[in-house]
Design an enzyme around this catalytic site. Structure first.
Site, PDB file in Angstrom:
ATOM      1  N   GLU A  81      46.084  45.445  35.657  1.00 15.29           N
ATOM      2  CA  GLU A  81      46.059  46.236  34.417  1.00 15.29           C
ATOM      3  C   GLU A  81      45.743  47.697  34.672  1.00 15.29           C
ATOM      4  OE1 GLU A  81      43.552  44.649  31.329  1.00 15.29           O
ATOM      5  OE2 GLU A  81      44.332  46.104  29.862  1.00 15.29           O
ATOM      6  N   LYS A 259      36.490  40.782  26.325  1.00 18.07           N
ATOM      7  CA  LYS A 259      37.650  40.864  27.213  1.00 18.07           C
ATOM      8  C   LYS A 259      37.588  42.151  28.015  1.00 18.07           C
ATOM      9  CE  LYS A 259      42.008  42.121  28.394  1.00 18.07           C
ATOM     10  NZ  LYS A 259      42.460  43.476  28.864  1.00 18.07           N
ATOM     11  N   ASP A 275      35.935  32.485  41.996  1.00 22.44           N
ATOM     12  CA  ASP A 275      36.683  31.736  40.986  1.00 22.44           C
ATOM     13  C   ASP A 275      36.564  32.442  39.635  1.00 22.44           C
ATOM     14  OD1 ASP A 275      36.849  28.186  40.213  1.00 22.44           O
ATOM     15  OD2 ASP A 275      37.492  29.909  39.033  1.00 22.44           O
ATOM     16  N   HIS A 373      44.915  54.961  28.174  1.00 21.80           N
ATOM     17  CA  HIS A 373      45.573  53.778  28.738  1.00 21.80           C
ATOM     18  C   HIS A 373      47.057  54.061  28.986  1.00 21.80           C
ATOM     19  CE1 HIS A 373      45.906  49.365  29.306  1.00 21.80           C
ATOM     20  NE2 HIS A 373      47.122  49.556  28.843  1.00 21.80           N
TER      21      HIS A 373
HETATM   22  C1  LIG Z   1      41.426  56.235  31.250  1.00 24.10           C
HETATM   23  C2  LIG Z   1      40.279  57.236  31.067  1.00 24.10           C
HETATM   24  C3  LIG Z   1      39.280  57.103  32.230  1.00 24.10           C
HETATM   25  C4  LIG Z   1      40.821  58.641  31.051  1.00 24.10           C
HETATM   26  O1  LIG Z   1      39.791  59.461  30.546  1.00 24.10           O
HETATM   27  P1  LIG Z   1      39.917  61.049  30.639  1.00 24.10           P
HETATM   28  O2  LIG Z   1      38.761  61.611  29.889  1.00 24.10           O
HETATM   29  O3  LIG Z   1      41.301  61.474  30.286  1.00 24.10           O
HETATM   30  O4  LIG Z   1      39.715  61.233  32.199  1.00 24.10           O
HETATM   31  P2  LIG Z   1      39.410  62.560  32.971  1.00 24.10           P
HETATM   32  O5  LIG Z   1      40.722  63.103  33.460  1.00 24.10           O
HETATM   33  O6  LIG Z   1      38.468  63.458  32.233  1.00 24.10           O
HETATM   34  O7  LIG Z   1      38.591  61.922  34.208  1.00 24.10           O
HETATM   35  C5  LIG Z   1      37.297  61.429  33.987  1.00 24.10           C
HETATM   36  C6  LIG Z   1      37.030  60.400  35.060  1.00 24.10           C
HETATM   37  O8  LIG Z   1      37.797  59.236  34.802  1.00 24.10           O
HETATM   38  C7  LIG Z   1      38.251  58.691  36.036  1.00 24.10           C
HETATM   39  N1  LIG Z   1      39.703  58.817  36.056  1.00 24.10           N
HETATM   40  C8  LIG Z   1      40.469  59.575  35.253  1.00 24.10           C
HETATM   41  N2  LIG Z   1      41.766  59.398  35.552  1.00 24.10           N
HETATM   42  C9  LIG Z   1      41.815  58.519  36.577  1.00 24.10           C
HETATM   43  C10 LIG Z   1      42.866  57.931  37.354  1.00 24.10           C
HETATM   44  N3  LIG Z   1      44.142  58.220  37.132  1.00 24.10           N
HETATM   45  N4  LIG Z   1      42.530  57.067  38.329  1.00 24.10           N
HETATM   46  C11 LIG Z   1      41.239  56.749  38.561  1.00 24.10           C
HETATM   47  N5  LIG Z   1      40.197  57.293  37.895  1.00 24.10           N
HETATM   48  C12 LIG Z   1      40.481  58.142  36.907  1.00 24.10           C
HETATM   49  C13 LIG Z   1      37.649  59.538  37.148  1.00 24.10           C
HETATM   50  O9  LIG Z   1      36.405  59.003  37.536  1.00 24.10           O
HETATM   51  C14 LIG Z   1      37.445  60.852  36.439  1.00 24.10           C
HETATM   52  O10 LIG Z   1      36.408  61.611  37.011  1.00 24.10           O
HETATM   53  P3  LIG Z   1      36.791  62.790  38.086  1.00 24.10           P
HETATM   54  O11 LIG Z   1      37.414  62.094  39.275  1.00 24.10           O
HETATM   55  O12 LIG Z   1      37.784  63.700  37.387  1.00 24.10           O
HETATM   56  O13 LIG Z   1      35.483  63.413  38.375  1.00 24.10           O
HETATM   57  C15 LIG Z   1      39.552  56.976  29.719  1.00 24.10           C
HETATM   58  O14 LIG Z   1      40.484  57.223  28.659  1.00 24.10           O
HETATM   59  C16 LIG Z   1      39.011  55.565  29.610  1.00 24.10           C
HETATM   60  O15 LIG Z   1      38.055  55.222  30.253  1.00 24.10           O
HETATM   61  N6  LIG Z   1      39.632  54.762  28.744  1.00 24.10           N
HETATM   62  C17 LIG Z   1      39.239  53.361  28.566  1.00 24.10           C
HETATM   63  C18 LIG Z   1      40.316  52.580  29.248  1.00 24.10           C
HETATM   64  C19 LIG Z   1      40.022  51.113  29.234  1.00 24.10           C
HETATM   65  O16 LIG Z   1      39.036  50.646  28.735  1.00 24.10           O
HETATM   66  N7  LIG Z   1      40.954  50.388  29.832  1.00 24.10           N
HETATM   67  C20 LIG Z   1      40.889  48.960  29.879  1.00 24.10           C
HETATM   68  C21 LIG Z   1      42.184  48.388  29.264  1.00 24.10           C
HETATM   69  S1  LIG Z   1      42.057  48.423  27.505  1.00 24.10           S
HETATM   70  C22 LIG Z   1      41.236  46.888  27.294  1.00 24.10           C
HETATM   71  O17 LIG Z   1      41.748  45.854  27.675  1.00 24.10           O
HETATM   72  C23 LIG Z   1      39.793  46.878  26.921  1.00 24.10           C
HETATM   73  C24 LIG Z   1      39.471  47.154  25.446  1.00 24.10           C
HETATM   74  C25 LIG Z   1      39.599  48.624  25.162  1.00 24.10           C
HETATM   75  O18 LIG Z   1      40.368  46.455  24.573  1.00 24.10           O
HETATM   76  C26 LIG Z   1      38.056  46.653  25.278  1.00 24.10           C
HETATM   77  C27 LIG Z   1      37.547  46.843  23.870  1.00 24.10           C
HETATM   78  O19 LIG Z   1      38.340  46.701  22.942  1.00 24.10           O
HETATM   79  O20 LIG Z   1      36.325  47.096  23.796  1.00 24.10           O
HETATM   80  N1  LIG Z   2      34.494  23.938  37.557  1.00 18.74           N
HETATM   81  C1  LIG Z   2      34.449  24.707  38.639  1.00 18.74           C
HETATM   82  O1  LIG Z   2      34.019  25.872  38.610  1.00 18.74           O
HETATM   83  C2  LIG Z   2      34.935  24.172  39.959  1.00 18.74           C
HETATM   84  C3  LIG Z   2      35.128  25.058  41.001  1.00 18.74           C
HETATM   85  N2  LIG Z   2      35.554  24.595  42.230  1.00 18.74           N
HETATM   86  C4  LIG Z   2      35.768  25.469  43.376  1.00 18.74           C
HETATM   87  O2  LIG Z   2      34.649  25.313  44.255  1.00 18.74           O
HETATM   88  C5  LIG Z   2      34.594  26.459  45.132  1.00 18.74           C
HETATM   89  C6  LIG Z   2      33.189  26.865  45.352  1.00 18.74           C
HETATM   90  O3  LIG Z   2      32.455  25.729  45.768  1.00 18.74           O
HETATM   91  P1  LIG Z   2      31.340  25.934  46.885  1.00 18.74           P
HETATM   92  O4  LIG Z   2      30.453  24.737  46.886  1.00 18.74           O
HETATM   93  O5  LIG Z   2      30.710  27.269  46.743  1.00 18.74           O
HETATM   94  O6  LIG Z   2      32.197  25.980  48.198  1.00 18.74           O
HETATM   95  P2  LIG Z   2      31.968  25.407  49.632  1.00 18.74           P
HETATM   96  O7  LIG Z   2      31.610  23.973  49.567  1.00 18.74           O
HETATM   97  O8  LIG Z   2      33.174  25.804  50.356  1.00 18.74           O
HETATM   98  O9  LIG Z   2      30.726  26.254  50.211  1.00 18.74           O
HETATM   99  C7  LIG Z   2      29.402  25.911  49.928  1.00 18.74           C
HETATM  100  C8  LIG Z   2      28.823  25.311  51.188  1.00 18.74           C
HETATM  101  O10 LIG Z   2      28.689  26.301  52.189  1.00 18.74           O
HETATM  102  C9  LIG Z   2      27.567  25.964  53.035  1.00 18.74           C
HETATM  103  N3  LIG Z   2      26.774  27.169  53.257  1.00 18.74           N
HETATM  104  C10 LIG Z   2      26.710  27.844  54.420  1.00 18.74           C
HETATM  105  N4  LIG Z   2      25.902  28.890  54.305  1.00 18.74           N
HETATM  106  C11 LIG Z   2      25.438  28.895  53.037  1.00 18.74           C
HETATM  107  C12 LIG Z   2      24.556  29.754  52.299  1.00 18.74           C
HETATM  108  N5  LIG Z   2      23.970  30.837  52.842  1.00 18.74           N
HETATM  109  N6  LIG Z   2      24.312  29.475  50.999  1.00 18.74           N
HETATM  110  C13 LIG Z   2      24.903  28.408  50.408  1.00 18.74           C
HETATM  111  N7  LIG Z   2      25.739  27.545  51.044  1.00 18.74           N
HETATM  112  C14 LIG Z   2      25.999  27.796  52.352  1.00 18.74           C
HETATM  113  C15 LIG Z   2      26.779  24.872  52.326  1.00 18.74           C
HETATM  114  O11 LIG Z   2      26.697  23.662  53.004  1.00 18.74           O
HETATM  115  P3  LIG Z   2      27.859  22.842  53.770  1.00 18.74           P
HETATM  116  O12 LIG Z   2      28.396  23.733  54.850  1.00 18.74           O
HETATM  117  O13 LIG Z   2      27.147  21.662  54.287  1.00 18.74           O
HETATM  118  O14 LIG Z   2      28.894  22.505  52.734  1.00 18.74           O
HETATM  119  C16 LIG Z   2      27.427  24.789  50.953  1.00 18.74           C
HETATM  120  O15 LIG Z   2      27.477  23.495  50.429  1.00 18.74           O
HETATM  121  C17 LIG Z   2      35.363  27.530  44.448  1.00 18.74           C
HETATM  122  O16 LIG Z   2      36.519  27.806  45.196  1.00 18.74           O
HETATM  123  C18 LIG Z   2      35.757  26.935  43.103  1.00 18.74           C
HETATM  124  O17 LIG Z   2      37.027  27.397  42.705  1.00 18.74           O
HETATM  125  C19 LIG Z   2      35.763  23.269  42.464  1.00 18.74           C
HETATM  126  C20 LIG Z   2      35.596  22.361  41.429  1.00 18.74           C
HETATM  127  C21 LIG Z   2      35.202  22.754  40.108  1.00 18.74           C
END
Ligand SMILES: CC(C)(COP(=O)([O-])OP(=O)([O-])OC[C@H]1O[C@@H](n2cnc3c(N)ncnc32)[C@H](O)[C@@H]1OP(=O)([O-])[O-])[C@@H](O)C(=O)NCCC(=O)NCCSC(=O)C[C@@](C)(O)CC(=O)[O-]
Ligand SMILES: NC(=O)C1=CN([C@@H]2O[C@H](COP(=O)(O)OP(=O)(O)OC[C@H]3O[C@@H](n4cnc5c(N)ncnc54)[C@H](OP(=O)(O)O)[C@@H]3O)[C@@H](O)[C@H]2O)C=CC1
Length: 419
Positions: A81, A259, A275, A373
């Site tokens: 996005e 969202k 995940d 956007h």
């Molecule tokens: C889009 C901006 C940032 C522009 O905003 P602007 O004021 O035109 O930006 P600017 O030119 O003044 O730049 C300000 C800063 O924005 C960043 N920036 C500026 N341009 C860029 C670029 N091209 N690439 C990367 N970073 C950029 C960058 O950090 C920049 O700082 P600087 O580098 O100049 O010091 C602003 O309008 C904004 O933040 N809008 C919100 C956009 C948004 O939320 N997008 C998500 C999708 S919409 C959605 O799904 C969510 C929503 C909105 O529905 C959630 C809700 O309803 O609550």
């Molecule tokens: N509803 C859901 O969210 C579900 C998600 N999943 C999937 O399960 C996956 C994640 O499961 P997860 O159990 O994390 O994966 P893994 O089993 O791959 O990894 C966890 C394992 O890693 C080992 N391990 C090694 N070092 C560490 C540490 N520092 N801390 C913790 N564990 C360590 C542990 O023991 P050991 O080596 O003995 O295993 C542990 O059980 C995701 O990919 C997800 O998409 C699956 C089913 C349902």
């Protein structure tokens, strides 16, 4: 290392990668993996999921200007996005000089659910589970010595009586500390292993044995003070707060508000090979925990026209397990974050969601979402309209000058250029 780089977005992808990795010991090969030059293969994909025929590259950006718990960090974000990464970077700027984002973490306890049905005495069964808690937990921990060796494992349980349509059942919740793993596999293995014992204790029939994604004992919180982003414009600040109030009171608005938060959160979850569906299910379920679906964030007025933001949600993301280590790019994205624990990863993810929400509300409360956007979406549309790569910037500039960003407008500009 500073993440506060004005104009970061004006650099080339190569220059951005060099900036982001300057303080990391990344080899040239590792940089090539991030750029997709020789990273992910069909063979690797075929090991991750089933019936593989190819793979779908998703853009990987980094949000600049983030400081989280006192440390500057570039935040990898995988998303399709436009404007999401720009929004996060934009918002983070307003929190940088006030100290950035401060986070907290309740721990890494996941719930494993064991559903027990066909009970003669549900409350008697509940009591017998608690009477046998130690033996149940011991059997859980025998399933995962590695996790236990890291200090994790089944720590406790609680039992819930659930009135279904046809019967009163109980659900045993195994409370498992999964440390730096998301923990689903670990928890599901334990739930399946203790089911026969639970049937013997309760006299019932076990049906579901699976973790809960409502990880309400794995809560991350982030807080930040966003300095005056409206130049003291009290009406705009008031609109910001009114927009937030609607997201508290109206589920129709709260769905879009959240969202927007998940735009940021899911982008980092995906970038690190975690995940996204699990995190999103938990977040939206938690948004309903009070009985009505509402905002995951709170916004309050601070001093000098600042706005104080807080976010609170379950966040089950790991550094071990799943695709986090199996996907070469995800592994490097996590290296860019320089995090060593799931706690630190969760804090950065929550901070990104809070920043995303600030940017969305700021835009909605002032010029509206489309101005920012669509300016960024124009590049996609120019390409879709047939502009050559070397024409895209010119098309976007002309569209911005005319303040016309519909696809038809873009198409006309491209056709005029290509006459
Ligand atoms: C889009 C901006 C940032 C522009 O905003 P602007 O004021 O035109 O930006 P600017 O030119 O003044 O730049 C300000 C800063 O924005 C960043 N920036 C500026 N341009 C860029 C670029 N091209 N690439 C990367 N970073 C950029 C960058 O950090 C920049 O700082 P600087 O580098 O100049 O010091 C602003 O309008 C904004 O933040 N809008 C919100 C956009 C948004 O939320 N997008 C998500 C999708 S919409 C959605 O799904 C969510 C929503 C909105 O529905 C959630 C809700 O309803 O609550
Ligand atoms: N509803 C859901 O969210 C579900 C998600 N999943 C999937 O399960 C996956 C994640 O499961 P997860 O159990 O994390 O994966 P893994 O089993 O791959 O990894 C966890 C394992 O890693 C080992 N391990 C090694 N070092 C560490 C540490 N520092 N801390 C913790 N564990 C360590 C542990 O023991 P050991 O080596 O003995 O295993 C542990 O059980 C995701 O990919 C997800 O998409 C699956 C089913 C349902």
């Amino acid at each position: 290392m500073t993440s506060y780089i004005s104009g970061f977005y004006k650099l080339s992808p190569e220059q951005r990668l060099d900036k982001v990795t300057a303080h990391l010991e990344l080899s040239d090969d590792e940089k090539k993996i991030i750029k997709g030059e020789h990273g992910f293969t069909i063979e690797q994909a075929d090991r991750m999921i089933e019936n593989v025929i190819g793979y779908l590259p998703i853009p990987l950006g980094v949000a600049a200007n983030f400081k989280v718990d006192g440390k500057d960090v570039f935040v990898p974000m995988a998303t399709e996005e436009p404007s999401v990464v720009a929004a996060a970077s934009h918002a983070a700027k307003f929190a940088y000089n006030t100290g950035g984002f401060t986070t907290s973490y309740s721990g890494s306890i996941m719930r494993g659910q064991v559903q027990v049905t066909n009970l003669n005495d549900p409350y008697g069964a509940l009591a017998r589970i608690y009477e046998n808690k130690d033996v149940i937990l011991r059997l859980c921990n025998e399933q995962d010595q590695t996790l236990v060796s890291f200090g994790g494992g089944a720590k406790d349980l609680d039992v819930h009586v659930i009135q279904g349509e046809d019967e009163k059942m109980i659900v045993v919740h195994l409370l498992v500390d999964t440390k730096d793993a998301m923990g689903a596999n670990a928890v599901n293995t334990m739930a399946e292993a203790v089911s026969p014992l639970i049937e013997n204790i309760t006299g019932g029939q076990v049906v579901l044995r699976i973790l809960s994604n409502l990880a309400d004992q794995r809560i991350v919180r982030a807080r930040a003070v966003f300095e005056d982003s409206f130049g003291g414009d009290q009406e705009a600040i008031s609109k910001f707060m009114k927009a937030h109030q609607l997201a508290i009171a109206d589920p129709y608005r709260a769905a879009t508000h959240n969202k927007g938060i998940m735009n940021g959160i899911s982008a980092v979850v995906l970038a690190t090979g975690n995940d996204t569906r699990a995190v999103e299910a938990g977040a939206h379920a938690y948004a309903s925990i009070t009985g009505r679906y509402r905002s995951l964030t709170q916004w309050e007025l601070g001093e000098d026209n600042s706005i104080i933001g807080t976010i609170e949600l379950p966040l089950a993301a790991g550094l071990i397990g799943g695709a986090t280590q199996a996907h070469p790019v995800a592994k490097l994205a996590t290296k860019i974050l320089q995090v060593k624990t799931a706690e630190k990863l969760a804090g950065i993810i929550a901070a990104t969601g809070l920043a995303q929400n600030f940017a969305g509300l700021k835009a909605l409360a002032s010029e509206g979402i489309q101005k920012g956007h669509m300016k960024l979406h124009a590049r996609n549309m120019a390409s879709m309209a047939g502009a050559r790569n070397d024409q895209i910037d010119q098309v976007v500039r002309l569209a911005a000058e005319q303040e016309k960003f519909s696809f038809d407008d873009i198409q006309q500009i491209v056709q005029t250029l290509q006459k």
